[in-house]
Design an enzyme around this catalytic site. Structure first.
Site, PDB file in Angstrom:
ATOM      1  N   TRP A 183      29.283 -40.797  78.975  1.00  0.00           N
ATOM      2  CA  TRP A 183      29.596 -41.131  77.586  1.00  0.00           C
ATOM      3  C   TRP A 183      29.222 -39.928  76.722  1.00  0.00           C
ATOM      4  O   TRP A 183      28.145 -39.357  76.894  1.00  0.00           O
ATOM      5  CB  TRP A 183      28.817 -42.359  77.080  1.00  0.00           C
ATOM      6  CG  TRP A 183      29.039 -42.525  75.605  1.00  0.00           C
ATOM      7  CD1 TRP A 183      30.153 -43.017  74.998  1.00  0.00           C
ATOM      8  CD2 TRP A 183      28.145 -42.125  74.547  1.00  0.00           C
ATOM      9  NE1 TRP A 183      30.011 -42.940  73.633  1.00  0.00           N
ATOM     10  CE2 TRP A 183      28.805 -42.405  73.333  1.00  0.00           C
ATOM     11  CE3 TRP A 183      26.874 -41.552  74.504  1.00  0.00           C
ATOM     12  CZ2 TRP A 183      28.234 -42.144  72.080  1.00  0.00           C
ATOM     13  CZ3 TRP A 183      26.294 -41.277  73.273  1.00  0.00           C
ATOM     14  CH2 TRP A 183      26.961 -41.583  72.079  1.00  0.00           C
ATOM     15  N   GLU A 224      33.026 -44.131  79.831  1.00  0.00           N
ATOM     16  CA  GLU A 224      32.798 -45.186  78.833  1.00  0.00           C
ATOM     17  C   GLU A 224      33.543 -44.838  77.549  1.00  0.00           C
ATOM     18  O   GLU A 224      33.394 -43.744  77.014  1.00  0.00           O
ATOM     19  CB  GLU A 224      31.287 -45.300  78.546  1.00  0.00           C
ATOM     20  CG  GLU A 224      30.948 -46.361  77.500  1.00  0.00           C
ATOM     21  CD  GLU A 224      29.440 -46.441  77.210  1.00  0.00           C
ATOM     22  OE1 GLU A 224      28.706 -45.494  77.565  1.00  0.00           O
ATOM     23  OE2 GLU A 224      29.013 -47.444  76.604  1.00  0.00           O
ATOM     24  N   LYS A 226      34.751 -45.532  73.459  1.00  0.00           N
ATOM     25  CA  LYS A 226      34.104 -45.970  72.226  1.00  0.00           C
ATOM     26  C   LYS A 226      35.055 -45.840  71.051  1.00  0.00           C
ATOM     27  O   LYS A 226      35.829 -44.890  70.981  1.00  0.00           O
ATOM     28  CB  LYS A 226      32.849 -45.123  71.991  1.00  0.00           C
ATOM     29  CG  LYS A 226      32.009 -45.587  70.826  1.00  0.00           C
ATOM     30  CD  LYS A 226      30.586 -45.110  70.950  1.00  0.00           C
ATOM     31  CE  LYS A 226      29.799 -45.424  69.700  1.00  0.00           C
ATOM     32  NZ  LYS A 226      28.382 -45.151  69.843  1.00  0.00           N
ATOM     33  N   ASP A 259      31.734 -51.091  77.191  1.00  0.00           N
ATOM     34  CA  ASP A 259      30.537 -51.514  76.453  1.00  0.00           C
ATOM     35  C   ASP A 259      31.048 -52.450  75.363  1.00  0.00           C
ATOM     36  O   ASP A 259      31.926 -52.064  74.575  1.00  0.00           O
ATOM     37  CB  ASP A 259      29.870 -50.256  75.862  1.00  0.00           C
ATOM     38  CG  ASP A 259      28.623 -50.554  75.046  1.00  0.00           C
ATOM     39  OD1 ASP A 259      28.667 -51.501  74.230  1.00  0.00           O
ATOM     40  OD2 ASP A 259      27.627 -49.826  75.192  1.00  0.00           O
ATOM     41  N   HIS A 262      31.778 -51.492  71.746  1.00  0.00           N
ATOM     42  CA  HIS A 262      32.640 -50.335  71.492  1.00  0.00           C
ATOM     43  C   HIS A 262      34.088 -50.662  71.182  1.00  0.00           C
ATOM     44  O   HIS A 262      34.979 -49.854  71.425  1.00  0.00           O
ATOM     45  CB  HIS A 262      32.588 -49.386  72.687  1.00  0.00           C
ATOM     46  CG  HIS A 262      31.271 -48.708  72.829  1.00  0.00           C
ATOM     47  ND1 HIS A 262      31.057 -47.652  73.680  1.00  0.00           N
ATOM     48  CD2 HIS A 262      30.088 -48.917  72.201  1.00  0.00           C
ATOM     49  CE1 HIS A 262      29.798 -47.248  73.590  1.00  0.00           C
ATOM     50  NE2 HIS A 262      29.200 -48.012  72.704  1.00  0.00           N
ATOM     51  N   HIS A 286      28.590 -52.174  80.113  1.00  0.00           N
ATOM     52  CA  HIS A 286      27.360 -52.116  79.322  1.00  0.00           C
ATOM     53  C   HIS A 286      27.362 -53.375  78.487  1.00  0.00           C
ATOM     54  O   HIS A 286      28.241 -53.547  77.636  1.00  0.00           O
ATOM     55  CB  HIS A 286      27.359 -50.904  78.384  1.00  0.00           C
ATOM     56  CG  HIS A 286      26.843 -49.667  79.026  1.00  0.00           C
ATOM     57  ND1 HIS A 286      26.765 -48.467  78.361  1.00  0.00           N
ATOM     58  CD2 HIS A 286      26.349 -49.448  80.268  1.00  0.00           C
ATOM     59  CE1 HIS A 286      26.265 -47.551  79.175  1.00  0.00           C
ATOM     60  NE2 HIS A 286      26.005 -48.118  80.338  1.00  0.00           N
ATOM     61  N   ASP A 294      28.658 -51.507  66.248  1.00  0.00           N
ATOM     62  CA  ASP A 294      27.991 -51.200  67.521  1.00  0.00           C
ATOM     63  C   ASP A 294      26.485 -51.019  67.309  1.00  0.00           C
ATOM     64  O   ASP A 294      25.945 -49.946  67.515  1.00  0.00           O
ATOM     65  CB  ASP A 294      28.625 -49.913  68.080  1.00  0.00           C
ATOM     66  CG  ASP A 294      28.024 -49.489  69.404  1.00  0.00           C
ATOM     67  OD1 ASP A 294      27.663 -50.375  70.200  1.00  0.00           O
ATOM     68  OD2 ASP A 294      27.914 -48.279  69.645  1.00  0.00           O
ATOM     69  N   ASP A 296      23.882 -52.391  68.765  1.00  0.00           N
ATOM     70  CA  ASP A 296      22.999 -52.457  69.933  1.00  0.00           C
ATOM     71  C   ASP A 296      21.772 -53.325  69.717  1.00  0.00           C
ATOM     72  O   ASP A 296      20.650 -52.922  70.011  1.00  0.00           O
ATOM     73  CB  ASP A 296      22.615 -51.046  70.398  1.00  0.00           C
ATOM     74  CG  ASP A 296      23.779 -50.356  71.086  1.00  0.00           C
ATOM     75  OD1 ASP A 296      24.263 -50.893  72.088  1.00  0.00           O
ATOM     76  OD2 ASP A 296      24.219 -49.286  70.617  1.00  0.00           O
ATOM     77  N   ASP A 326      22.726 -52.327  77.713  1.00  0.00           N
ATOM     78  CA  ASP A 326      22.642 -51.135  76.871  1.00  0.00           C
ATOM     79  C   ASP A 326      22.431 -51.534  75.420  1.00  0.00           C
ATOM     80  O   ASP A 326      23.381 -51.890  74.723  1.00  0.00           O
ATOM     81  CB  ASP A 326      23.939 -50.305  77.009  1.00  0.00           C
ATOM     82  CG  ASP A 326      23.884 -49.050  76.149  1.00  0.00           C
ATOM     83  OD1 ASP A 326      22.772 -48.645  75.757  1.00  0.00           O
ATOM     84  OD2 ASP A 326      24.957 -48.475  75.870  1.00  0.00           O
TER      85      ASP A 326
HETATM   86  C1  RNT Z   1      26.603 -45.191  73.079  1.00  0.00           C
HETATM   87  C2  RNT Z   1      26.902 -45.677  74.443  1.00  0.00           C
HETATM   88  C3  RNT Z   1      26.015 -45.140  75.534  1.00  0.00           C
HETATM   89  C4  RNT Z   1      24.559 -45.060  75.145  1.00  0.00           C
HETATM   90  C5  RNT Z   1      23.621 -44.715  76.287  1.00  0.00           C
HETATM   91  C6  RNT Z   1      22.250 -44.431  75.807  1.00  0.00           C
HETATM   92  O1  RNT Z   1      27.313 -45.827  72.105  1.00  0.00           O
HETATM   93  O2  RNT Z   1      26.883 -47.066  74.456  1.00  0.00           O
HETATM   94  O3  RNT Z   1      26.196 -45.883  76.682  1.00  0.00           O
HETATM   95  O4  RNT Z   1      24.124 -46.228  74.530  1.00  0.00           O
HETATM   96  O5  RNT Z   1      24.139 -43.696  77.016  1.00  0.00           O
HETATM   97 ZN    ZN Z   2      26.999 -48.047  76.318  1.00  0.00          ZN
END
Ligand code: RNT
Ligand code: ZN
Length: 418
Positions: A183, A224, A226, A259, A262, A286, A294, A296, A326
């Site tokens: 990523w 990954e 986004k 993820d 994303h 993720h 996003d 988290d 994640d």
């Molecule tokens: C970031 C991505 C990625 C990170 C990690 C720490 O938006 O989700 O996966 O969170 O690599």
């Molecule tokens: Zn991620």
């Protein structure tokens, strides 16, 4: 000895065709990868600076891990509170430099991760890995693998290749495949003049990384996607279409990683999982919780987490989907943040395993859609908590309502003294 409550729940599930003993046995073998970066707000050990490059943590809760020893001790505390099989997810910035000193990311070697291997072996766990394309001076104008500067690209390609070698080492040492996720936060804050150029460079850079030799049975590189990042709101090189097409074109050497923070807020990864399973042998996830964006946040047992688990289970894809968490919340006790999220992923999977999936599919195929709605909704009040309590007991971890005291104690005895 199973409790009376479990026996009673088991009978209720049996009446709708669900074998809870079998669900428990199945879940015990499903690995969920625990991200080391929740423990120190995504900082790592290879730099002194802040987290930069499209992601951000907020909060300043005391007691964060500052050394490898502290981080590993915190993770081991979590292991005692979470049922089921775990993996350890490590980022390259968590390299551990001993007497022989610091090396930059393009020169990382397996030996810098020896302690992580020791930790994994001690707990019979596999390791996953991530090159770290952020928080580093070689990110120029927000770009790494897609930079127009060949020197910048070269540095990050070398980093990616080093990470492939480290992933291979992880897999060989543990005997468990290593998922290696690529990523980057590469993108632009404002409207770019060239959207394709960076993507072509990004494509070629990842292809070069994947030219590093590895055994695809052992190392599972992922890309990954986004939709946007902080400071790169207008454009990201690794968009959904880019990443998915890349993975499709290189199916023999990498996987797509989704993820669920994303995508646009009304898109759901639970619906994307079965779409991808039609085309890919394996996919990676993720699992996170985005609040409006996003963000988290810590994973909860919310509807989308449950739906994600259901799609994995009812498509018989527990062996085809790599599940990793994640998220990073620096505003609450970090041990608790990990524990809640890991337990919730387990709960979502157990819930999916305690669902009469074949019977529900049959209702759909027979167009008995009224009954399908009723049955699906009534699942919500089944005595799931009693099955969960039994699972925790069998795994030797505390039940709901009892583990938080241990965290309070750990905060008093360990975290508050840091
Ligand atoms: C970031 C991505 C990625 C990170 C990690 C720490 O938006 O989700 O996966 O969170 O690599
Ligand atoms: Zn991620």
């Amino acid at each position: 000895m199973a409790t009376e409550r479990y026996e009673s729940a088991k009978a209720m599930y049996a009446a709708i065709g669900v074998d809870t003993d079998k669900a428990i046995e199945t879940l015990k073998k499903v690995p969920v990868s625990m991200h080391c970066w929740q423990g120190d707000d995504v900082i790592g050990f290879d730099h002194d600076g802040p987290l930069t490059g499209g992601i951000q943590t907020t909060g300043n809760y005391p007691g964060k891990a500052k050394t490898p020893e502290q981080l590993m001790a915190d993770m081991e505390k979590v292991f005692t509170l979470v049922p089921g099989q775990k993996k350890i997810n490590v980022h390259a910035c968590y390299a551990i430099f001993e007497e022989d000193g610091f090396v930059d990311r393009d020169k990382l070697e397996p030996r810098h991760f020896k302690k992580w291997v020791e930790l994994a072996k001690k707990h019979n766990m596999g390791l996953d890995f991530n090159p770290t394309f952020f928080s580093h001076p070689m990110i120029k104008d927000g770009l790494s693998l897609s930079s127009p500067d060949p020197e910048v690209r070269k540095f990050w390609i070398e980093h990616g290749k080093a990470c492939i070698r480290i992933s291979q080492y992880f897999a060989e040492e543990t005997g468990i495949p290593c998922v290696m996720n690529i990523w980057t936060g590469d993108g632009f804050k404002d409207i770019p003049a060239d959207r394709m150029g960076p993507r072509m460079r990004y494509k070629e850079s990842i292809e070069e990384i994947l030219n590093e030799p590895y055994d695809f049975n052992l190392v599972k590189p992922c890309v990954e996607s986004k939709v946007f990042g902080i400071g790169v709101e207008s454009y990201t090189a690794g968009s959904a279409e880019f990443s998915l097409s890349f993975a499709a074109e290189h199916k023999d050497k990498c996987l797509p990683l989704m993820d669920n923070g994303h995508y646009h807020p009304t898109e759901v990864v639970s619906d994307k999982i079965p779409a991808l399973l039609c085309f890919f042998d394996e996919v990676a996830l993720h699992v996170t919780r985005g609040v409006r964006w996003d963000s988290d946040h810590v994973l909860l047992l919310d509807d989308e987490t449950k739906e994600i688990a259901k799609e994995i289970v009812r498509n018989d894809a527990l062996n085809r989907v790599y599940i990793a968490l994640d998220y990073f919340d620096a505003s609450i006790n970090r041990i608790s943040a990990w524990t809640v999220g890991m337990r919730n992923m387990q709960k979502a999977l157990l819930n999916a395993l305690c669902t009469p999936n074949e019977a529900l599919k049959k209702l759909q195929d027979e167009s008995r859609l009224t009954e399908l709605m009723v049955r699906q909704d009534e699942m919500k009040t089944m005595p799931f908590g009693d099955v969960w309590a039994e699972y925790c007991a069998q795994c030797g971890v505390p039940a709901d309502g009892t583990w938080f005291d241990e965290i309070v104690k750990y905060e008093e005895e360990v975290l508050s003294r840091r």
